[in-house]
Design a protein around this motif. Sequence first.
Motif, PDB file in Angstrom:
ATOM      1  N   HIS A 304       0.847  -1.191   0.000  1.00 35.66           N
ATOM      2  CA  HIS A 304       0.000   0.000   0.000  1.00 35.66           C
ATOM      3  C   HIS A 304       0.876   1.231   0.000  1.00 35.66           C
ATOM      4  O   HIS A 304       1.915   1.263   0.663  1.00 35.66           O
ATOM      5  CB  HIS A 304      -1.003  -0.010   1.160  1.00 35.66           C
ATOM      6  N   ASP A 325       6.057   1.328   7.092  1.00 35.16           N
ATOM      7  CA  ASP A 325       4.630   1.078   6.829  1.00 35.16           C
ATOM      8  C   ASP A 325       4.074   2.065   5.823  1.00 35.16           C
ATOM      9  O   ASP A 325       3.582   3.111   6.209  1.00 35.16           O
ATOM     10  CB  ASP A 325       3.884   1.176   8.174  1.00 35.16           C
ATOM     11  N   ASN A 326       4.079   1.857   4.532  1.00 30.30           N
ATOM     12  CA  ASN A 326       4.534   0.640   3.929  1.00 30.30           C
ATOM     13  C   ASN A 326       5.412   0.969   2.737  1.00 30.30           C
ATOM     14  O   ASN A 326       5.345   0.313   1.693  1.00 30.30           O
ATOM     15  CB  ASN A 326       3.338  -0.220   3.531  1.00 30.30           C
ATOM     16  N   GLU A 357      -5.105   1.759   2.440  1.00 26.79           N
ATOM     17  CA  GLU A 357      -5.051   0.568   3.295  1.00 26.79           C
ATOM     18  C   GLU A 357      -5.240   0.950   4.748  1.00 26.79           C
ATOM     19  O   GLU A 357      -5.956   0.287   5.509  1.00 26.79           O
ATOM     20  CB  GLU A 357      -3.691  -0.133   3.107  1.00 26.79           C
ATOM     21  N   GLU A 358      -4.605   2.059   5.136  1.00 27.57           N
ATOM     22  CA  GLU A 358      -4.662   2.474   6.539  1.00 27.57           C
ATOM     23  C   GLU A 358      -6.073   2.874   6.973  1.00 27.57           C
ATOM     24  O   GLU A 358      -6.362   2.949   8.161  1.00 27.57           O
ATOM     25  CB  GLU A 358      -3.703   3.646   6.789  1.00 27.57           C
ATOM     26  N   ASP A 385       3.756  -6.058   4.420  1.00 25.31           N
ATOM     27  CA  ASP A 385       3.460  -4.843   5.168  1.00 25.31           C
ATOM     28  C   ASP A 385       4.500  -4.722   6.277  1.00 25.31           C
ATOM     29  O   ASP A 385       4.512  -5.539   7.201  1.00 25.31           O
ATOM     30  CB  ASP A 385       2.042  -4.905   5.747  1.00 25.31           C
TER      31      ASP A 385
HETATM   32 ZN   LIG Z   1       0.620  -0.970   6.554  1.00 21.61          ZN
END
Ligand SMILES: [Zn+2]
Length: 512
Positions: A304, A325-326, A357-358, A385
């Motif tokens: 992501h 991340d990430n 994604e978060e 991830d």
């Molecule tokens: Zn992540």
Amino acid sequence: MPRRPLVPLALAFALLLPTATTAQRAPAPREVPAAMREVREADLKRDLYAMASDGMRGREGGTIDELRASIWVAEQYRKIGLAPKGDDGTYFQWFNMVRTRVSTTMSRVMIGGQSFALFTDVTAPGVVPIEAIGAITWLADLADTTVDVRGKIVAAMLPAPNPASIRPNSYPLNVRYVDAAIAAMNARFARRGALAILLVADARTDAAFGPFATMRIRGLYDVDRGVPRFNGGSDRLAPMPQLGQGAPPILLVRASMAATLQAQPTAEIAVRLERFETPCVNVIAELEGTDAKLRNEYVLYSSHQDANGTRYVIDGDSVWAGADDNGSVSVAQFAAARAFVKKPGKRSVLFVHHGSEERGLIGSRWHAAHPVVPIAQIVAVINGDMIGRNHPDSASLLGAQPPHRNSPEFVAMALKANALTGKFTLDSLWDRPTHPEGWYFRSDHVPYARVGVPSLMWTTNLHDDYHTPKDNPQRIDYPKLTRMAQWMYLTGWFVANADKRPALDPAFKLER
Ligand SMILES: [Zn+2]
């Protein structure tokens, strides 16, 4: 957060094995293509410093910062030489994220004729509408649940939560304390019919007031017509019942309000919700396979590109840069793409960076429901991830053991690739259904697993800089990141060239 004591075991293991450096000097086994040399530490480092720079402003999903980062990601694939596989001949697959939150412009809170600002003086822990006018009733004894609060505006001190109810997860302890305290009040006031419940922060909650408000002001995120994140429904309803429909109408107020509320003044409260959509994007690039038949099947690399934007300042920094991340997996995918360009496999490869994604796996939930190639032609998802931190010789492969394992053949390929590359000691605790973080459910392989694609997640797990401005490129272990990237590349190479695609375990069923 409970963590396995990694150091002694991993050190002992490291003594028995050649180091990564000597392994690289030894002649590569037959199964490792020379193209793996394209996975270079110098490239990973350069790319990560660019992607997680302050100029990217934390790449928050649904904002212009995510779009800027997405354009940059697409540009990397254009330079590497991959074809676009998004909408209308571009690298971009667009979708709308749905947001539901308390409106700070349409809501107002008046107590004793004085106005209080939402998320500054008063915080709404839930995304719940409130309409209430009347005198406040002070509840001196909250434990007495026989008091009739129906149709009333009530106020009370927020009691400290039971310490056992404070969840052992990665969020700051003071925020988890407030979460637990509010959750107990949600239970206490459920279905009792109060019009509004004003809870006065204790000292500890008051100290966490700002960070707690920063979390809750964002509201809820979802995507319509996506794969559900959890069994049985939409993110707006399922995983956070304490936030959404049916939660009691609680407002948290500052500790300094206690005396004012005890005087039982009148209050006028209107908490109104707003729902809107905001554009988000997946970045998708393709490298075609060499086999006339197998090129219609796809290995899907998954990362992501979003992170958590700019939020409250820690040590003078407000950019939550998301290097591990990430960014870490995003740049590992560029490296794998360079290796596949050098030597393509029989099957085709999709390189996907999922947006938002978060915000709740929004981009992968969308793409798994609206894939750019038929879902039955995606043979495996190699998701990663956070792969650049913690002990140099430790890593986790999630989806490697029941109930999360959906393809033993795919797992076998990944383990073989580990033996030929990073030689990591695999920590199996994070893949267990009993792990307090629920780590398996927190990344982009999940929607694909739900729709029947063999799926695994590579990770080096949480650390203290997770979701803070300290997750920056200076803190990444680049030799480790390189070995993780090689491991992910080689696994994809095995899948791309296997005679048979990895079979799905028909008994696979996720526990939530
Ligand atoms: Zn992540």
